[in-house]
Design a protein around this motif. Structure first.
Motif, PDB file in Angstrom:
ATOM      1  N   ASP A 246       0.881  -1.217   0.051  1.00 50.13           N
ATOM      2  CA  ASP A 246       0.103  -0.128   0.076  1.00 50.13           C
ATOM      3  C   ASP A 246       0.799   1.290   0.032  1.00 50.13           C
ATOM      4  OD1 ASP A 246       0.908  -0.244   2.338  1.00 50.13           O
ATOM      5  OD2 ASP A 246      -0.933  -0.237   3.676  1.00 50.13           O
ATOM      6  N   ARG A 247       2.043   1.034  -0.363  1.00 48.13           N
ATOM      7  CA  ARG A 247       3.042   2.165  -0.566  1.00 48.13           C
ATOM      8  C   ARG A 247       3.023   2.765  -2.011  1.00 48.13           C
ATOM      9  NH1 ARG A 247       7.832  -0.207   2.742  1.00 48.13           N
ATOM     10  NH2 ARG A 247       6.862  -2.218   1.371  1.00 48.13           N
ATOM     11  N   SER A 248       3.975   3.695  -2.099  1.00 47.33           N
ATOM     12  CA  SER A 248       4.163   4.053  -3.656  1.00 47.33           C
ATOM     13  C   SER A 248       2.852   4.427  -4.438  1.00 47.33           C
ATOM     14  CB  SER A 248       5.080   3.031  -4.358  1.00 47.33           C
ATOM     15  OG  SER A 248       6.058   2.802  -3.611  1.00 47.33           O
ATOM     16  N   GLY A 249       1.772   4.770  -3.836  1.00 49.40           N
ATOM     17  CA  GLY A 249       0.635   5.449  -4.617  1.00 49.40           C
ATOM     18  C   GLY A 249      -0.416   4.280  -4.753  1.00 49.40           C
ATOM     19  N   GLN A 250      -0.091   2.976  -4.303  1.00 48.00           N
ATOM     20  CA  GLN A 250      -0.914   1.781  -4.467  1.00 48.00           C
ATOM     21  C   GLN A 250      -1.883   1.604  -3.294  1.00 48.00           C
ATOM     22  OE1 GLN A 250      -0.770  -0.709  -7.051  1.00 48.00           O
ATOM     23  NE2 GLN A 250      -2.805  -0.967  -6.125  1.00 48.00           N
ATOM     24  N   THR A 251      -3.203   2.345  -3.769  1.00 48.20           N
ATOM     25  CA  THR A 251      -4.216   2.420  -2.742  1.00 48.20           C
ATOM     26  C   THR A 251      -4.777   1.124  -2.265  1.00 48.20           C
ATOM     27  OG1 THR A 251      -5.603   2.900  -4.143  1.00 48.20           O
ATOM     28  CG2 THR A 251      -4.526   4.716  -3.284  1.00 48.20           C
ATOM     29  N   ASP A 252      -4.878   0.259  -3.120  1.00 48.10           N
ATOM     30  CA  ASP A 252      -5.435  -1.164  -2.880  1.00 48.10           C
ATOM     31  C   ASP A 252      -4.208  -2.146  -3.254  1.00 48.10           C
ATOM     32  OD1 ASP A 252      -6.664  -3.558  -2.444  1.00 48.10           O
ATOM     33  OD2 ASP A 252      -8.568  -2.828  -3.545  1.00 48.10           O
ATOM     34  N   PRO A 253      -3.726  -2.867  -2.478  1.00 53.40           N
ATOM     35  CA  PRO A 253      -2.574  -3.782  -3.128  1.00 53.40           C
ATOM     36  C   PRO A 253      -3.123  -5.007  -3.546  1.00 53.40           C
ATOM     37  CG  PRO A 253      -2.652  -3.928  -0.561  1.00 53.40           C
ATOM     38  CD  PRO A 253      -3.472  -2.794  -1.192  1.00 53.40           C
ATOM     39  N   TYR A 254      -4.447  -5.393  -3.129  1.00 50.23           N
ATOM     40  CA  TYR A 254      -5.011  -6.557  -3.638  1.00 50.23           C
ATOM     41  C   TYR A 254      -6.002  -6.496  -5.033  1.00 50.23           C
ATOM     42  CZ  TYR A 254      -4.418  -7.415   1.194  1.00 50.23           C
ATOM     43  OH  TYR A 254      -3.910  -7.656   2.477  1.00 50.23           O
ATOM     44  N   ALA A 255      -5.822  -5.073  -5.538  1.00 48.90           N
ATOM     45  CA  ALA A 255      -6.462  -4.944  -6.596  1.00 48.90           C
ATOM     46  C   ALA A 255      -5.942  -5.544  -8.101  1.00 48.90           C
ATOM     47  CB  ALA A 255      -6.703  -3.354  -7.060  1.00 48.90           C
ATOM     48  N   ALA A 256      -5.071  -6.107  -8.186  1.00 46.24           N
ATOM     49  CA  ALA A 256      -4.079  -6.463  -9.246  1.00 46.24           C
ATOM     50  C   ALA A 256      -3.405  -8.052  -8.916  1.00 46.24           C
ATOM     51  CB  ALA A 256      -2.829  -5.548  -9.821  1.00 46.24           C
ATOM     52  N   LEU A 257      -2.793  -8.432  -9.862  1.00 47.11           N
ATOM     53  CA  LEU A 257      -2.301  -9.966  -9.693  1.00 47.11           C
ATOM     54  C   LEU A 257      -0.930  -9.466  -8.984  1.00 47.11           C
ATOM     55  CD1 LEU A 257      -2.803 -11.710 -13.075  1.00 47.11           C
ATOM     56  CD2 LEU A 257      -3.864 -12.283 -10.906  1.00 47.11           C
ATOM     57  N   PRO A 258      -0.493 -10.505  -8.064  1.00 47.85           N
ATOM     58  CA  PRO A 258       0.751 -10.652  -7.745  1.00 47.85           C
ATOM     59  C   PRO A 258       1.614 -10.835  -8.758  1.00 47.85           C
ATOM     60  CG  PRO A 258      -0.383 -12.495  -6.669  1.00 47.85           C
ATOM     61  CD  PRO A 258      -1.536 -11.403  -7.427  1.00 47.85           C
ATOM     62  N   ARG A 259       3.118 -10.314  -8.550  1.00 51.11           N
ATOM     63  CA  ARG A 259       3.965 -10.669  -9.828  1.00 51.11           C
ATOM     64  C   ARG A 259       4.496 -12.223  -9.913  1.00 51.11           C
ATOM     65  NH1 ARG A 259       4.997  -5.847  -7.469  1.00 51.11           N
ATOM     66  NH2 ARG A 259       5.013  -3.916  -8.184  1.00 51.11           N
ATOM     67  N   TYR A 260       4.129 -12.830  -8.730  1.00 54.20           N
ATOM     68  CA  TYR A 260       4.394 -14.167  -9.010  1.00 54.20           C
ATOM     69  C   TYR A 260       3.328 -14.997  -8.879  1.00 54.20           C
ATOM     70  CZ  TYR A 260       3.884 -12.924  -3.878  1.00 54.20           C
ATOM     71  OH  TYR A 260       3.595 -12.345  -2.480  1.00 54.20           O
ATOM     72  N   TRP A 261       2.131 -14.550  -9.603  1.00 54.62           N
ATOM     73  CA  TRP A 261       1.047 -15.361  -9.681  1.00 54.62           C
ATOM     74  C   TRP A 261       1.017 -16.883  -9.951  1.00 54.62           C
ATOM     75  CZ3 TRP A 261      -3.688 -15.559  -7.917  1.00 54.62           C
ATOM     76  CH2 TRP A 261      -4.725 -16.022  -8.526  1.00 54.62           C
ATOM     77  N   ASP A 262       1.764 -17.063 -11.134  1.00 51.58           N
ATOM     78  CA  ASP A 262       2.026 -18.302 -11.772  1.00 51.58           C
ATOM     79  C   ASP A 262       2.636 -19.090 -10.570  1.00 51.58           C
ATOM     80  OD1 ASP A 262       0.587 -17.769 -14.072  1.00 51.58           O
ATOM     81  OD2 ASP A 262       2.370 -17.370 -15.219  1.00 51.58           O
ATOM     82  N   GLU A 263       3.721 -18.693  -9.992  1.00 49.30           N
ATOM     83  CA  GLU A 263       4.453 -19.491  -9.042  1.00 49.30           C
ATOM     84  C   GLU A 263       3.568 -19.898  -7.833  1.00 49.30           C
ATOM     85  OE1 GLU A 263       8.336 -19.052  -6.329  1.00 49.30           O
ATOM     86  OE2 GLU A 263       8.034 -17.679  -7.851  1.00 49.30           O
ATOM     87  N   ILE A 264       2.770 -19.232  -7.287  1.00 49.14           N
ATOM     88  CA  ILE A 264       1.876 -19.483  -6.113  1.00 49.14           C
ATOM     89  C   ILE A 264       0.583 -20.358  -6.792  1.00 49.14           C
ATOM     90  CG2 ILE A 264       0.433 -17.411  -6.218  1.00 49.14           C
ATOM     91  CD1 ILE A 264       0.485 -17.531  -3.311  1.00 49.14           C
ATOM     92  N   VAL A 265       0.198 -20.309  -7.876  1.00 46.84           N
ATOM     93  CA  VAL A 265      -0.905 -21.093  -8.195  1.00 46.84           C
ATOM     94  C   VAL A 265      -0.170 -22.534  -8.256  1.00 46.84           C
ATOM     95  CG1 VAL A 265      -2.176 -21.620 -10.232  1.00 46.84           C
ATOM     96  CG2 VAL A 265      -2.050 -19.357  -9.494  1.00 46.84           C
ATOM     97  N   SER A 266       1.062 -22.606  -8.855  1.00 52.68           N
ATOM     98  CA  SER A 266       1.593 -23.914  -9.101  1.00 52.68           C
ATOM     99  C   SER A 266       1.997 -24.392  -7.725  1.00 52.68           C
ATOM    100  CB  SER A 266       2.874 -23.709 -10.087  1.00 52.68           C
ATOM    101  OG  SER A 266       4.121 -23.178  -9.492  1.00 52.68           O
ATOM    102  N   ARG A 267       2.326 -23.541  -6.640  1.00 56.40           N
ATOM    103  CA  ARG A 267       2.547 -24.229  -5.477  1.00 56.40           C
ATOM    104  C   ARG A 267       1.296 -24.852  -4.814  1.00 56.40           C
ATOM    105  NH1 ARG A 267       7.465 -20.926  -2.507  1.00 56.40           N
ATOM    106  NH2 ARG A 267       8.798 -20.495  -4.077  1.00 56.40           N
ATOM    107  N   ILE A 268       0.168 -24.041  -5.005  1.00 54.86           N
ATOM    108  CA  ILE A 268      -0.980 -24.712  -4.366  1.00 54.86           C
ATOM    109  C   ILE A 268      -1.672 -25.585  -5.018  1.00 54.86           C
ATOM    110  CG2 ILE A 268      -3.424 -24.046  -3.931  1.00 54.86           C
ATOM    111  CD1 ILE A 268      -2.470 -21.125  -3.100  1.00 54.86           C
ATOM    112  N   GLY A 269      -1.560 -25.724  -6.420  1.00 56.44           N
ATOM    113  CA  GLY A 269      -2.102 -26.601  -7.204  1.00 56.44           C
ATOM    114  C   GLY A 269      -3.398 -26.686  -7.672  1.00 56.44           C
ATOM    115  N   PRO A 270      -3.947 -27.458  -8.405  1.00 58.97           N
ATOM    116  CA  PRO A 270      -5.398 -27.039  -9.204  1.00 58.97           C
ATOM    117  C   PRO A 270      -6.485 -27.640  -7.985  1.00 58.97           C
ATOM    118  CG  PRO A 270      -4.343 -29.190 -10.375  1.00 58.97           C
ATOM    119  CD  PRO A 270      -3.294 -28.400  -9.267  1.00 58.97           C
ATOM    120  N   GLY A 271      -7.558 -27.191  -8.271  1.00 53.70           N
ATOM    121  CA  GLY A 271      -8.845 -27.688  -7.130  1.00 53.70           C
ATOM    122  C   GLY A 271      -9.716 -26.959  -7.454  1.00 53.70           C
TER     123      GLY A 271
END
Length: 274
Positions: A246-271
């Protein structure tokens, strides 16, 4: 190492049960097309995502939100009723929840129900996310009245039969009685610096991990494993971790994908979430 106060018997997800995503609310589909597309990508372990047009449903149906809602609803149908057994693993099966802002108990009951009906009528949501939900004992009776009315509305609209869901967005550990008022409670929302040393209330050990969700921003890529370990040990079944903050002018940190989205999806796995 995080400071955890849960006894061994209460560490009910330490064995590696699968986590899933709860999305607090992406930006409008026109501003965040990639984010909304990811919600229906096969294999995304989505539990639910929140639709928030203008701190609620807006004044009229939004065609872009209608399209996004339809895609998510269709993906859930494919996941739950696929013609082949693999469909239940390959497809995402998350619910769309309408965003209702309780303003910590200041919003009138009738206003909230009006917004809820608009979400149900226009976007056919499968439940509701009660943002800024009170956490104190004094607010419990009003929240119970609201959630019981919302469950009746979901049943009336046919959503309860396929798993209508209500999530209380406390963002902190609430009074224990709230656990009986809804399907799920957000018991942490905040920065990684606080989360890694967070404590969990002892009463949460009486409930399965599916009852709790954690939203954490500013999580470095190198600490993803640690963050997921904390979530499991504290009994959270639904998460949203992001490296944005929530710094650097980013008022809502949850409004966009994290930069490591593909990585965290693969770590959790499909379901999917039944």
């Amino acid at each position: 190492m995080p400071h955890l106060t849960v006894p061994d018997a209460a560490r009910r997800t330490a064995g590696g049960e699968r986590l899933g995503f709860g999305v607090p609310g992406y930006a409008h589909p026109l501003l965040a097309p990639a984010e909304w597309a990811e919600l229906v990508r096969p294999g995304t372990p989505l539990h639910w995502a929140v639709l928030n047009i203008a701190d609620g449903p807006g004044t009229r149906p939004d065609p872009h939100c209608l399209e996004a809602a339809g895609r998510l609803r269709n993906a859930r149908e494919r996941a739950l009723h696929g013609e082949t057994p693999d469909d239940s693993v390959r497809a995402c099966g998350g619910r769309l929840l309408g965003h209702l802002d309780l303003a910590f108990g200041a919003r009138p009951f009738d206003e909230l129900i009006t917004d809820a009906r608009a979400f149900a009528d226009w976007y056919r949501v499968g439940g509701f996310y009660l943002a800024r939900c009170p956490a104190e004992r004094a607010g419990l009776a009003a929240v119970r009245r609201l959630t019981s009315t919302l469950y009746a509305l979901l049943e009336e609209r046919g959503s309860a039969g396929e798993g209508g869901r209500i999530v209380l967005g406390h963002g902190v550990q609430p009074y224990p009685g709230y656990a009986e008022a809804a399907d799920q409670l957000v018991t942490f929302q905040g920065p990684w610096a606080d989360y890694r040393w967070s404590q969990v209330a002892q009463w949460t050990a009486d409930y399965p991990p599916g009852r709790f969700a954690h939203f954490v921003h500013g999580v470095p890529r190198t600490h993803l494993d640690e963050a997921m370990r904390i979530a499991r040990w504290q009994g959270a079944g639904t998460i949203f971790f992001t490296d944005r903050d929530d710094r650097s002018g980013q008022t809502d940190p949850y409004a966009a994908l994290p930069r490591y989205w593909d990585e965290i999806v693969s770590r959790i796995g499909p379901g999917i979430s039944e």
